[in-house]
Design a protein around this motif. Structure first.
Motif, PDB file in Angstrom:
ATOM      1  N   VAL A   1      13.212   3.730  -1.914  1.00  0.00           N
ATOM      2  CA  VAL A   1      14.590   3.435  -1.843  1.00  0.00           C
ATOM      3  C   VAL A   1      14.596   2.365  -1.019  1.00  0.00           C
ATOM      4  N   LEU A   2      14.828   1.011  -1.486  1.00  0.00           N
ATOM      5  CA  LEU A   2      14.787  -0.388  -0.642  1.00  0.00           C
ATOM      6  C   LEU A   2      16.194  -0.713  -0.584  1.00  0.00           C
ATOM      7  N   ASP A   3      16.365  -1.185   0.759  1.00  0.00           N
ATOM      8  CA  ASP A   3      17.777  -1.768   0.758  1.00  0.00           C
ATOM      9  C   ASP A   3      17.547  -2.875   2.104  1.00  0.00           C
ATOM     10  N   PHE A   4      18.158  -3.973   1.759  1.00  0.00           N
ATOM     11  CA  PHE A   4      18.292  -4.963   2.703  1.00  0.00           C
ATOM     12  C   PHE A   4      19.607  -5.272   3.432  1.00  0.00           C
TER      13      PHE A   4
ATOM     14  N   HIS B   1      12.830  -7.641  10.410  1.00  0.00           N
ATOM     15  CA  HIS B   1      12.472  -6.233  10.739  1.00  0.00           C
ATOM     16  C   HIS B   1      12.153  -5.462   9.305  1.00  0.00           C
ATOM     17  N   VAL B   2      11.310  -4.638   9.119  1.00  0.00           N
ATOM     18  CA  VAL B   2      11.184  -3.689   7.792  1.00  0.00           C
ATOM     19  C   VAL B   2      10.758  -2.478   8.618  1.00  0.00           C
ATOM     20  N   VAL B   3      11.501  -1.419   8.335  1.00  0.00           N
ATOM     21  CA  VAL B   3      11.309   0.030   8.635  1.00  0.00           C
ATOM     22  C   VAL B   3      10.895   0.704   7.463  1.00  0.00           C
ATOM     23  N   LEU B   4       9.698   1.339   7.825  1.00  0.00           N
ATOM     24  CA  LEU B   4       9.181   2.084   6.446  1.00  0.00           C
ATOM     25  C   LEU B   4       9.083   3.600   7.002  1.00  0.00           C
ATOM     26  N   VAL B   5       9.603   4.503   6.120  1.00  0.00           N
ATOM     27  CA  VAL B   5       9.935   5.839   6.334  1.00  0.00           C
ATOM     28  C   VAL B   5       9.504   6.558   5.141  1.00  0.00           C
TER      29      VAL B   5
ATOM     30  N   HIS C   1       0.764  -1.090   0.087  1.00  0.00           N
ATOM     31  CA  HIS C   1      -0.075  -0.149   0.085  1.00  0.00           C
ATOM     32  C   HIS C   1       1.051   1.125  -0.064  1.00  0.00           C
ATOM     33  N   ALA C   2       1.873   1.276   0.927  1.00  0.00           N
ATOM     34  CA  ALA C   2       2.809   2.503   0.906  1.00  0.00           C
ATOM     35  C   ALA C   2       3.344   2.756  -0.418  1.00  0.00           C
ATOM     36  N   THR C   3       4.040   1.759  -0.940  1.00  0.00           N
ATOM     37  CA  THR C   3       5.145   1.705  -1.951  1.00  0.00           C
ATOM     38  C   THR C   3       4.437   1.720  -3.248  1.00  0.00           C
ATOM     39  N   LYS C   4       3.015   1.139  -3.173  1.00  0.00           N
ATOM     40  CA  LYS C   4       2.199   0.968  -4.711  1.00  0.00           C
ATOM     41  C   LYS C   4       2.840  -0.064  -5.453  1.00  0.00           C
TER      42      LYS C   4
ATOM     43  N   CYS D   1      12.850   0.649   3.906  1.00  0.00           N
ATOM     44  CA  CYS D   1      12.131   1.293   2.840  1.00  0.00           C
ATOM     45  C   CYS D   1      11.687   2.398   2.964  1.00  0.00           C
ATOM     46  N   LEU D   2      12.134   3.486   2.158  1.00  0.00           N
ATOM     47  CA  LEU D   2      11.768   4.766   2.160  1.00  0.00           C
ATOM     48  C   LEU D   2      10.830   5.144   0.968  1.00  0.00           C
ATOM     49  N   TYR D   3       9.672   5.143   1.331  1.00  0.00           N
ATOM     50  CA  TYR D   3       8.484   5.075   0.390  1.00  0.00           C
ATOM     51  C   TYR D   3       7.965   6.511  -0.125  1.00  0.00           C
ATOM     52  N   PRO D   4       7.337   6.705  -1.394  1.00  0.00           N
ATOM     53  CA  PRO D   4       7.324   7.903  -1.845  1.00  0.00           C
ATOM     54  C   PRO D   4       6.047   8.544  -1.459  1.00  0.00           C
TER      55      PRO D   4
END
Length: 309
Positions: A190-193, A176-180, A161-164, A200-203
């Motif tokens: 901008v996704l990094d593992f 863990h996943v951090v959404l910003v 939903h956040a990243t489409k 995940c820095l979502y737009p």
């Protein structure tokens, strides 16, 4: 079956300061920025000439590691809070904080830290501190709204939903996943593992606007649908999920061209990219929700069934 990871939703201006500098430096993604291709030239005029030239020659390879440090920092109420904290911690602590997540860590961490601090402090002084306050306010609001949805949605669906369209598959390693929320690299996420952690820095593409503009969501979709090859890709994915190689065989184009089309479709929210433990998508699938949403988006834009005037 792999256990589902946990979700943490964060907001700090420190993240946006880092990602805005990334957007300025990184040529490859600038054409997709919401500010337009003239943003770099306008921003460069705000900077002292020597600093602008310094950034033009910069290859800031540790940027994503800085994002990881923001995620772990206990002091990030503001940009200066984070930078002061980063300045105080010794290189050994930086190593300890990165070691669980980053496979290769440079030995000159103290030098890299000092270099990063110098760049970020000057960037904050000359550009980021002058950013329109509405942008940061809308990003913070997005984080609050997403946190509210987190109580109603599964983590994997919340990220979608956040990243489409980014679908982070659970793996044995990922915990863990951090959404910003972020503005400066929209339309892209901008996704990094980092081993057991993903950031995940979502737009939030309309963060600079006082009110949401349906055109911001409708235009990328209609532009994608106006291309015959992309329509063919959508029809392939409507039949079954496909890898990039599968799609290349279906549409008979160079792999790089197919990747370009797929990236545009993903950014516009028409398809899902399924990530399994790394930044490269394992395969793609149709994001069926766009088929249902498109008529409503069009009606809203035309002010039919909704008041947009």
């Amino acid at each position: 079956m792999n256990k589902m990871y946990s979700i943490k939703i964060e907001w700090s201006a420190a993240y946006e300061c880092v990602i805005s500098l990334y957007a300025f430096i990184y040529e490859k993604e600038r054409k997709n920025l919401p500010m337009g291709i003239g943003w770099k030239e306008e921003t460069a005029r705000m900077l002292p000439p020597d600093f602008a030239q310094e950034l033009a020659d910069e290859r800031w390879e540790v940027l994503h590691r800085i994002v990881l440090l923001v995620a772990q920092s206990p002091a990030k109420a503001g940009v200066e809070d984070f930078l002061d904290w980063l300045e105080r911690i010794p290189p050994g602590e930086i190593y300890e904080r990165l070691a669980p997540w980053v496979e290769t860590i440079p030995l000159n961490l103290g030098e890299i830290r000092d270099r990063s601090l110098s760049l970020l402090r000057r960037w904050n002084e000359h550009y980021f501190s002058k950013l329109e306050p509405r942008i940061l306010g809308n990003l913070e609001r997005s984080a609050r709204e997403l946190a509210h949805l987190a109580n109603k949605m599964e983590p994997i669906a919340l990220i979608d939903h956040a990243t489409k369209g980014i679908w982070i598959e659970p793996t044995e390693e990922l915990q863990h996943v951090v959404l910003v929320p972020q503005y400066h690299s929209a339309q892209s996420s901008v996704l990094d593992f980092y081993r057991g952690l993903a950031t995940c820095l979502y737009p939030v593409a309309d963060a600079a606007r006082e009110h949401a503009d349906p055109l911001m969501e409708l235009l990328p979709i209609t532009q994608c649908l106006a291309d015959e090859k992309r329509l063919h890709i959508l029809r392939c994915l409507a039949e079954r999920p496909c890898t990039l190689g599968d799609l290349q065989k279906q549409v008979s184009l160079a792999k790089s061209t197919v990747h370009h089309h797929v990236s545009a479709l993903r950014r516009s929210g028409l398809i899902r990219a399924h990530n399994t433990g790394n930044m490269n998508a394992s395969y793609y699938s149709l994001r069926e929700s766009f088929v249902e949403q498109l008529p409503q988006l069009l009606r809203t834009f035309l002010a039919i069934g909704g008041n947009t005037r």
